[in-house]
Design a protein around this motif. Structure first.
Motif, PDB file in Angstrom:
ATOM      1  N   ARG A  20       0.853  -1.196   0.000  1.00 52.23           N
ATOM      2  CA  ARG A  20       0.000   0.000   0.000  1.00 52.23           C
ATOM      3  C   ARG A  20       0.882   1.236   0.000  1.00 52.23           C
ATOM      4  NH1 ARG A  20      -5.188  -0.332   1.505  1.00 52.23           N
ATOM      5  NH2 ARG A  20      -5.039   1.714   2.473  1.00 52.23           N
ATOM      6  N   THR A  21       0.921   1.954  -1.101  1.00 55.42           N
ATOM      7  CA  THR A  21       1.797   3.119  -1.171  1.00 55.42           C
ATOM      8  C   THR A  21       1.352   4.228  -0.216  1.00 55.42           C
ATOM      9  OG1 THR A  21       0.603   3.932  -3.118  1.00 55.42           O
ATOM     10  CG2 THR A  21       2.595   2.620  -3.500  1.00 55.42           C
ATOM     11  N   SER A  22       0.078   4.241   0.163  1.00 56.05           N
ATOM     12  CA  SER A  22      -0.367   5.260   1.114  1.00 56.05           C
ATOM     13  C   SER A  22       0.299   5.081   2.474  1.00 56.05           C
ATOM     14  CB  SER A  22      -1.889   5.256   1.263  1.00 56.05           C
ATOM     15  OG  SER A  22      -2.338   4.039   1.829  1.00 56.05           O
ATOM     16  N   ASP A  23       0.781   3.874   2.774  1.00 55.29           N
ATOM     17  CA  ASP A  23       1.475   3.660   4.053  1.00 55.29           C
ATOM     18  C   ASP A  23       2.739   4.518   4.154  1.00 55.29           C
ATOM     19  OD1 ASP A  23      -0.446   1.910   4.942  1.00 55.29           O
ATOM     20  OD2 ASP A  23       0.704   0.095   4.453  1.00 55.29           O
ATOM     21  N   GLN A  24       3.314   4.900   3.019  1.00 50.82           N
ATOM     22  CA  GLN A  24       4.490   5.771   3.034  1.00 50.82           C
ATOM     23  C   GLN A  24       4.138   7.154   3.601  1.00 50.82           C
ATOM     24  OE1 GLN A  24       6.549   5.870  -0.828  1.00 50.82           O
ATOM     25  NE2 GLN A  24       5.517   3.952  -1.322  1.00 50.82           N
ATOM     26  N   LEU A  25       2.859   7.498   3.571  1.00 48.94           N
ATOM     27  CA  LEU A  25       2.427   8.824   4.029  1.00 48.94           C
ATOM     28  C   LEU A  25       1.864   8.834   5.445  1.00 48.94           C
ATOM     29  CD1 LEU A  25       0.846  10.163   0.728  1.00 48.94           C
ATOM     30  CD2 LEU A  25       3.022  10.799   1.777  1.00 48.94           C
ATOM     31  N   ARG A  26       1.885   7.714   6.123  1.00 48.92           N
ATOM     32  CA  ARG A  26       1.344   7.686   7.488  1.00 48.92           C
ATOM     33  C   ARG A  26       2.055   8.686   8.419  1.00 48.92           C
ATOM     34  NH1 ARG A  26      -2.633   4.185   7.896  1.00 48.92           N
ATOM     35  NH2 ARG A  26      -2.795   3.977  10.133  1.00 48.92           N
ATOM     36  N   PRO A  27       3.393   8.773   8.404  1.00 43.50           N
ATOM     37  CA  PRO A  27       4.038   9.760   9.293  1.00 43.50           C
ATOM     38  C   PRO A  27       3.593  11.195   8.968  1.00 43.50           C
ATOM     39  CG  PRO A  27       5.646   8.161   8.521  1.00 43.50           C
ATOM     40  CD  PRO A  27       4.381   7.920   7.733  1.00 43.50           C
ATOM     41  N   TRP A  28       3.483  11.521   7.695  1.00 45.72           N
ATOM     42  CA  TRP A  28       2.995  12.846   7.291  1.00 45.72           C
ATOM     43  C   TRP A  28       1.583  13.071   7.813  1.00 45.72           C
ATOM     44  CZ3 TRP A  28      -1.110  13.519   3.704  1.00 45.72           C
ATOM     45  CH2 TRP A  28      -1.337  14.844   3.319  1.00 45.72           C
ATOM     46  N   ALA A  29       0.708  12.080   7.606  1.00 42.35           N
ATOM     47  CA  ALA A  29      -0.686  12.204   8.024  1.00 42.35           C
ATOM     48  C   ALA A  29      -0.805  12.299   9.549  1.00 42.35           C
ATOM     49  CB  ALA A  29      -1.504  11.024   7.496  1.00 42.35           C
ATOM     50  N   GLN A  30       0.000  11.524  10.270  1.00 43.16           N
ATOM     51  CA  GLN A  30      -0.062  11.559  11.736  1.00 43.16           C
ATOM     52  C   GLN A  30       0.362  12.910  12.290  1.00 43.16           C
ATOM     53  OE1 GLN A  30       2.371   8.093  12.374  1.00 43.16           O
ATOM     54  NE2 GLN A  30       0.581   6.775  12.659  1.00 43.16           N
ATOM     55  N   GLY A  31       1.145  13.650  11.519  1.00 46.95           N
ATOM     56  CA  GLY A  31       1.591  14.951  11.993  1.00 46.95           C
ATOM     57  C   GLY A  31       0.563  16.058  11.839  1.00 46.95           C
ATOM     58  N   ILE A  32      -0.469  15.829  11.017  1.00 46.38           N
ATOM     59  CA  ILE A  32      -1.427  16.917  10.754  1.00 46.38           C
ATOM     60  C   ILE A  32      -2.893  16.513  10.883  1.00 46.38           C
ATOM     61  CG2 ILE A  32       0.173  18.186   9.275  1.00 46.38           C
ATOM     62  CD1 ILE A  32      -1.304  17.059   6.847  1.00 46.38           C
ATOM     63  N   ASN A  33      -3.168  15.240  11.096  1.00 46.13           N
ATOM     64  CA  ASN A  33      -4.565  14.791  11.044  1.00 46.13           C
ATOM     65  C   ASN A  33      -5.438  15.315  12.179  1.00 46.13           C
ATOM     66  OD1 ASN A  33      -3.372  12.823  12.950  1.00 46.13           O
ATOM     67  ND2 ASN A  33      -5.371  11.857  12.782  1.00 46.13           N
ATOM     68  N   GLU A  34      -4.891  15.438  13.370  1.00 42.52           N
ATOM     69  CA  GLU A  34      -5.731  15.836  14.509  1.00 42.52           C
ATOM     70  C   GLU A  34      -6.281  17.245  14.361  1.00 42.52           C
ATOM     71  OE1 GLU A  34      -4.323  15.000  18.415  1.00 42.52           O
ATOM     72  OE2 GLU A  34      -3.644  13.002  17.840  1.00 42.52           O
ATOM     73  N   GLN A  35      -5.461  18.169  13.897  1.00 47.70           N
ATOM     74  CA  GLN A  35      -5.933  19.546  13.743  1.00 47.70           C
ATOM     75  C   GLN A  35      -7.035  19.655  12.696  1.00 47.70           C
ATOM     76  OE1 GLN A  35      -2.046  21.050  12.771  1.00 47.70           O
ATOM     77  NE2 GLN A  35      -2.595  21.434  10.655  1.00 47.70           N
ATOM     78  N   MET A  36      -7.098  18.683  11.770  1.00 50.58           N
ATOM     79  CA  MET A  36      -8.131  18.704  10.732  1.00 50.58           C
ATOM     80  C   MET A  36      -9.270  17.736  11.013  1.00 50.58           C
ATOM     81  SD  MET A  36      -5.873  19.149   7.331  1.00 50.58           S
ATOM     82  CE  MET A  36      -4.725  17.883   7.777  1.00 50.58           C
ATOM     83  N   ASN A  37      -9.144  16.950  12.065  1.00 53.42           N
ATOM     84  CA  ASN A  37     -10.156  15.967  12.411  1.00 53.42           C
ATOM     85  C   ASN A  37     -10.419  14.996  11.253  1.00 53.42           C
ATOM     86  OD1 ASN A  37     -12.017  14.665  14.051  1.00 53.42           O
ATOM     87  ND2 ASN A  37     -13.691  16.040  13.495  1.00 53.42           N
ATOM     88  N   ILE A  38      -9.331  14.481  10.703  1.00 52.42           N
ATOM     89  CA  ILE A  38      -9.395  13.499   9.619  1.00 52.42           C
ATOM     90  C   ILE A  38      -8.624  12.265  10.068  1.00 52.42           C
ATOM     91  CG2 ILE A  38      -8.790  12.985   7.216  1.00 52.42           C
ATOM     92  CD1 ILE A  38      -8.862  15.971   6.631  1.00 52.42           C
ATOM     93  N   PRO A  39      -9.217  11.072   9.984  1.00 49.47           N
ATOM     94  CA  PRO A  39      -8.483   9.861  10.353  1.00 49.47           C
ATOM     95  C   PRO A  39      -7.192   9.713   9.535  1.00 49.47           C
ATOM     96  CG  PRO A  39     -10.804   9.365  10.037  1.00 49.47           C
ATOM     97  CD  PRO A  39     -10.591  10.770   9.557  1.00 49.47           C
ATOM     98  N   VAL A  40      -6.161   9.181  10.164  1.00 58.23           N
ATOM     99  CA  VAL A  40      -4.865   9.006   9.509  1.00 58.23           C
ATOM    100  C   VAL A  40      -5.005   8.228   8.213  1.00 58.23           C
ATOM    101  CG1 VAL A  40      -2.598   7.909   9.719  1.00 58.23           C
ATOM    102  CG2 VAL A  40      -3.502   9.260  11.613  1.00 58.23           C
ATOM    103  N   ALA A  41      -5.764   7.129   8.224  1.00 59.83           N
ATOM    104  CA  ALA A  41      -5.906   6.310   7.015  1.00 59.83           C
ATOM    105  C   ALA A  41      -6.519   7.122   5.872  1.00 59.83           C
ATOM    106  CB  ALA A  41      -6.759   5.074   7.296  1.00 59.83           C
ATOM    107  N   ALA A  42      -7.507   7.954   6.176  1.00 55.46           N
ATOM    108  CA  ALA A  42      -8.143   8.769   5.139  1.00 55.46           C
ATOM    109  C   ALA A  42      -7.173   9.827   4.630  1.00 55.46           C
ATOM    110  CB  ALA A  42      -9.411   9.433   5.678  1.00 55.46           C
TER     111      ALA A  42
END
Length: 176
Positions: A58-80
């Motif tokens: 899953r190439t989106s797994d490469q972006l998990r660290p990026w997503a984990q750094g900004i997801n809470e402020q946007m209220n978007i699940p990391v996977a999404a």
């Protein structure tokens, strides 16, 4: 199952064109729309790191660290968020003329299913909504398209008519 990049781009651009057309459809018999408030459209989202779209898994797994750094402020699940970034980066690499931003996908995901959380659903680590999010039967009722079944009910559980499925609410035919 893959989503056709050309169709994703066409859908995103069609939505944008509809918004622009409705915002620009004033003339001598209609008042000009009010001025656009500051911050609309919103500023560009956080830049998506480069992704090796040809890597195994899953190439989106490469972006998990990026997503984990900004997801809470946007209220978007990391996977999404990782999926939105991955789709935008894939389009940037394969169809740069599309100019599809992850923020556009996030906007659609929010409107369609609140990023996979419609009616209490949650996204698992692979981005599947649990319980599954299945739209209404597209049987041609007033206000709805008539789309006869395209998947034998495999994805949407309906062998008679299609229903939109998943966090982005694609119809089964799109998943092919």
């Amino acid at each position: 199952m893959t989503i056709r990049p050309r169709r994703a781009c066409a859908v995103a651009l069609s939505l944008a064109a509809a918004v622009v057309a409705s915002a620009c459809s004033y003339g001598p018999t209609r008042e000009a729309p009010p001025p656009i408030p500051p911050g609309i459209p919103p500023a560009a989202g956080a830049p998506v790191p480069a992704v090796d779209i040809n890597a195994p898994g899953r190439t989106s797994d490469q972006l998990r660290p990026w997503a984990q750094g900004i997801n809470e402020q946007m209220n978007i699940p990391v996977a999404a968020l990782a999926a939105y970034g991955n789709a935008a980066e894939t389009m940037r690499q394969t169809r740069p003329e599309c100019n599809l931003a992850w923020t556009t996908l996030a906007g659609i995901g929010h409107v369609e299913t609140r990023h996979g959380r419609y009616r209490g659903a949650t996204l698992n680590d692979d981005g599947y909504a649990l319980p599954p999010i299945i739209g209404i039967q597209l049987d041609g009722s007033p206000g709805f398209a008539r789309i006869p079944d395209t998947d034998g009910g495999e994805l949407d559980g309906d062998p008679e008519f299609d229903r939109a499925v998943g966090p982005m609410q694609f119809i089964p035919e799109s998943w092919r």
